[in-house]
Design a protein around this motif. Structure first.
Motif, PDB file in Angstrom:
ATOM      1  N   ALA A  55       0.839  -1.203   0.000  1.00  0.00           N
ATOM      2  CA  ALA A  55       0.000   0.000   0.000  1.00  0.00           C
ATOM      3  C   ALA A  55       0.871   1.249   0.000  1.00  0.00           C
ATOM      4  O   ALA A  55       0.603   2.215  -0.720  1.00  0.00           O
ATOM      5  CB  ALA A  55      -0.927  -0.009   1.210  1.00  0.00           C
ATOM      6  N   GLU A  56       1.954   1.198   0.800  1.00  0.00           N
ATOM      7  CA  GLU A  56       2.890   2.325   0.887  1.00  0.00           C
ATOM      8  C   GLU A  56       3.575   2.553  -0.470  1.00  0.00           C
ATOM      9  O   GLU A  56       3.686   3.688  -0.938  1.00  0.00           O
ATOM     10  CB  GLU A  56       3.924   2.017   1.984  1.00  0.00           C
ATOM     11  CG  GLU A  56       5.112   2.947   2.080  1.00  0.00           C
ATOM     12  CD  GLU A  56       4.765   4.343   2.583  1.00  0.00           C
ATOM     13  OE1 GLU A  56       3.593   4.546   2.946  1.00  0.00           O
ATOM     14  OE2 GLU A  56       5.650   5.218   2.585  1.00  0.00           O
ATOM     15  N   LEU A  57       3.990   1.470  -1.130  1.00  0.00           N
ATOM     16  CA  LEU A  57       4.651   1.579  -2.434  1.00  0.00           C
ATOM     17  C   LEU A  57       3.694   2.140  -3.487  1.00  0.00           C
ATOM     18  O   LEU A  57       4.084   2.950  -4.318  1.00  0.00           O
ATOM     19  CB  LEU A  57       5.192   0.213  -2.883  1.00  0.00           C
ATOM     20  CG  LEU A  57       6.420  -0.312  -2.140  1.00  0.00           C
ATOM     21  CD1 LEU A  57       6.748  -1.730  -2.571  1.00  0.00           C
ATOM     22  CD2 LEU A  57       7.640   0.587  -2.369  1.00  0.00           C
ATOM     23  N   LEU A  60       3.468   5.889  -2.969  1.00  0.00           N
ATOM     24  CA  LEU A  60       4.675   6.561  -3.464  1.00  0.00           C
ATOM     25  C   LEU A  60       4.676   6.635  -4.993  1.00  0.00           C
ATOM     26  O   LEU A  60       5.043   7.645  -5.570  1.00  0.00           O
ATOM     27  CB  LEU A  60       5.927   5.812  -2.981  1.00  0.00           C
ATOM     28  CG  LEU A  60       6.286   5.965  -1.506  1.00  0.00           C
ATOM     29  CD1 LEU A  60       7.397   4.984  -1.128  1.00  0.00           C
ATOM     30  CD2 LEU A  60       6.752   7.400  -1.214  1.00  0.00           C
ATOM     31  N   ARG A  61       4.240   5.535  -5.607  1.00  0.00           N
ATOM     32  CA  ARG A  61       4.231   5.485  -7.070  1.00  0.00           C
ATOM     33  C   ARG A  61       3.224   6.495  -7.635  1.00  0.00           C
ATOM     34  O   ARG A  61       3.544   7.253  -8.544  1.00  0.00           O
ATOM     35  CB  ARG A  61       3.879   4.070  -7.550  1.00  0.00           C
ATOM     36  CG  ARG A  61       4.124   3.848  -9.049  1.00  0.00           C
ATOM     37  CD  ARG A  61       3.387   2.627  -9.539  1.00  0.00           C
ATOM     38  NE  ARG A  61       1.980   2.717  -9.158  1.00  0.00           N
ATOM     39  CZ  ARG A  61       1.176   1.676  -9.044  1.00  0.00           C
ATOM     40  NH1 ARG A  61       1.624   0.472  -9.250  1.00  0.00           N
ATOM     41  NH2 ARG A  61      -0.092   1.838  -8.712  1.00  0.00           N
ATOM     42  N   ASP A  62       2.032   6.549  -7.031  1.00  0.00           N
ATOM     43  CA  ASP A  62       1.013   7.497  -7.486  1.00  0.00           C
ATOM     44  C   ASP A  62       1.535   8.923  -7.383  1.00  0.00           C
ATOM     45  O   ASP A  62       1.318   9.739  -8.283  1.00  0.00           O
ATOM     46  CB  ASP A  62      -0.265   7.345  -6.635  1.00  0.00           C
ATOM     47  CG  ASP A  62      -0.981   6.035  -6.929  1.00  0.00           C
ATOM     48  OD1 ASP A  62      -0.577   5.359  -7.911  1.00  0.00           O
ATOM     49  OD2 ASP A  62      -1.919   5.682  -6.179  1.00  0.00           O
ATOM     50  N   ASP A  63       2.222   9.190  -6.284  1.00  0.00           N
ATOM     51  CA  ASP A  63       2.785  10.511  -6.036  1.00  0.00           C
ATOM     52  C   ASP A  63       3.801  10.884  -7.122  1.00  0.00           C
ATOM     53  O   ASP A  63       3.777  11.979  -7.670  1.00  0.00           O
ATOM     54  CB  ASP A  63       3.443  10.500  -4.653  1.00  0.00           C
ATOM     55  CG  ASP A  63       3.916  11.871  -4.242  1.00  0.00           C
ATOM     56  OD1 ASP A  63       3.123  12.813  -4.418  1.00  0.00           O
ATOM     57  OD2 ASP A  63       5.059  11.999  -3.770  1.00  0.00           O
ATOM     58  N   LEU A  64       4.691   9.915  -7.445  1.00  0.00           N
ATOM     59  CA  LEU A  64       5.720  10.169  -8.456  1.00  0.00           C
ATOM     60  C   LEU A  64       5.115  10.338  -9.841  1.00  0.00           C
ATOM     61  O   LEU A  64       5.551  11.192 -10.608  1.00  0.00           O
ATOM     62  CB  LEU A  64       6.730   9.013  -8.466  1.00  0.00           C
ATOM     63  CG  LEU A  64       7.834   9.059  -7.407  1.00  0.00           C
ATOM     64  CD1 LEU A  64       8.694   7.821  -7.507  1.00  0.00           C
ATOM     65  CD2 LEU A  64       8.703  10.311  -7.571  1.00  0.00           C
ATOM     66  N   VAL A 120       8.983  -2.330  -6.150  1.00  0.00           N
ATOM     67  CA  VAL A 120       7.666  -2.967  -6.298  1.00  0.00           C
ATOM     68  C   VAL A 120       7.835  -4.399  -6.804  1.00  0.00           C
ATOM     69  O   VAL A 120       7.215  -5.331  -6.289  1.00  0.00           O
ATOM     70  CB  VAL A 120       6.752  -2.140  -7.248  1.00  0.00           C
ATOM     71  CG1 VAL A 120       5.496  -2.927  -7.610  1.00  0.00           C
ATOM     72  CG2 VAL A 120       6.379  -0.804  -6.607  1.00  0.00           C
ATOM     73  N   THR A 121       8.723  -4.568  -7.784  1.00  0.00           N
ATOM     74  CA  THR A 121       8.969  -5.905  -8.346  1.00  0.00           C
ATOM     75  C   THR A 121       9.519  -6.844  -7.271  1.00  0.00           C
ATOM     76  O   THR A 121       9.054  -7.976  -7.130  1.00  0.00           O
ATOM     77  CB  THR A 121       9.976  -5.809  -9.524  1.00  0.00           C
ATOM     78  OG1 THR A 121       9.487  -4.836 -10.447  1.00  0.00           O
ATOM     79  CG2 THR A 121      10.124  -7.147 -10.234  1.00  0.00           C
ATOM     80  N   ALA A 122      10.485  -6.330  -6.511  1.00  0.00           N
ATOM     81  CA  ALA A 122      11.094  -7.148  -5.450  1.00  0.00           C
ATOM     82  C   ALA A 122      10.041  -7.528  -4.399  1.00  0.00           C
ATOM     83  O   ALA A 122      10.000  -8.677  -3.946  1.00  0.00           O
ATOM     84  CB  ALA A 122      12.243  -6.398  -4.788  1.00  0.00           C
ATOM     85  N   ALA A 123       9.199  -6.563  -4.047  1.00  0.00           N
ATOM     86  CA  ALA A 123       8.163  -6.819  -3.039  1.00  0.00           C
ATOM     87  C   ALA A 123       7.155  -7.854  -3.553  1.00  0.00           C
ATOM     88  O   ALA A 123       6.719  -8.734  -2.807  1.00  0.00           O
ATOM     89  CB  ALA A 123       7.444  -5.528  -2.679  1.00  0.00           C
TER      90      ALA A 123
END
Ligand code: ZN
Length: 233
Positions: A55-57, A60-64, A120-123
């Motif tokens: 959820a945190e990732l 962050l992605r949406d923000d970027l 994200v991929t690693a997670a």
């Protein structure tokens, strides 16, 4: 019959029961069952933590992505640079500097985005790994829960017979002595009743002569050090 004799008789049968208990407790069936059980307990927490991380990732992605769009939009405004300069007759170097700064910011944000994508991929891979492990452990848990139950029921009749024998023997033993015996058994002290070896307990504790006198007539006393019942053979 003297208390020491009664306790020795009790302990002899109890040792057989203990052997069964230990063989069940140390069995492969129980080990695999417990391993799966512990894994499943920990997995729940791990999966929760990974959900939060995901959820945190995403946030962050949406923000970027939003920042990238904003910068791209600003850069697009410089597409008509010639026109802007023409109309307002402004400083070319000022506009160029601004445009360069925006491009630099875009490069940085894109770099952050690439790093985040790798995270994200690693997670996601970690999540998949944990999911696979969880499924395998769930299967192991189900399989060995069954096998462990089967093993226990295989010994149940024998254990029950020994338990009955113990109940029968215990009837003749004073209740408080029996309660103290059971307490030691719980604390995994075994053997619980031991002979006095010379002037000493099996643990090496010295028994003064005055104390030894209390052992006459088949009485037992507790060793102050290891807390076993001691008798005079
Ligand atoms: Zn002792």
């Amino acid at each position: 019959m003297a208390v020491s004799q009664q306790l020795l008789e009790y302990q002899k049968v109890d040792a057989e029961l203990l052997k069964i208990e230990q063989s069940v407790a140390g069995s492969e069936e129980r080990k695999k069952f417990m391993q799966a059980k512990k894994f499943m307990e920990a997995a729940r927490e791990k999966l929760d933590a990974q959900d939060k991380r995901a959820a945190e990732l995403r946030r962050l992605r949406d923000d970027l992505v939003q920042r990238t769009e904003e910068i791209t939009r600003q850069i697009a405004e410089y597409a008509d640079l010639d026109e802007m300069i023409g109309e307002e007759g402004g400083d070319v170097s000022f506009y160029k500097k601004n445009a360069q700064q925006l491009l630099e910011r875009l490069r940085m944000v894109k770099g952050e985005l690439a790093k985040l994508t790798a995270d994200v991929t690693a997670a996601a891979e970690e999540y998949e790994r944990l999911k696979k492990q969880t499924i395998a452990m769930q299967k192991q848990g189900e399989e060995y829960s069954k096998k462990f139950k089967e093993l226990k029921s295989k010994h149940a009749a024998e254990a029950e017979a020994l338990q009955q024998k113990l109940t029968e023997i215990a009837k003749a033993i004073p209740k408080d002595v029996m309660a103290r015996y059971q307490q030691k058994r719980k604390e995994k002290i075994f053997p619980i009743i031991v002979p006095l070896n010379g002037d000493r307990c099996v643990c090496g504790m010295d028994f003064p002569l005055a104390q030894q006198g209390r052992l006459d007539g088949g009485n037992v006393i507790e060793c102050e050090h290891c807390r076993r019942f001691v008798y005079k053979p």
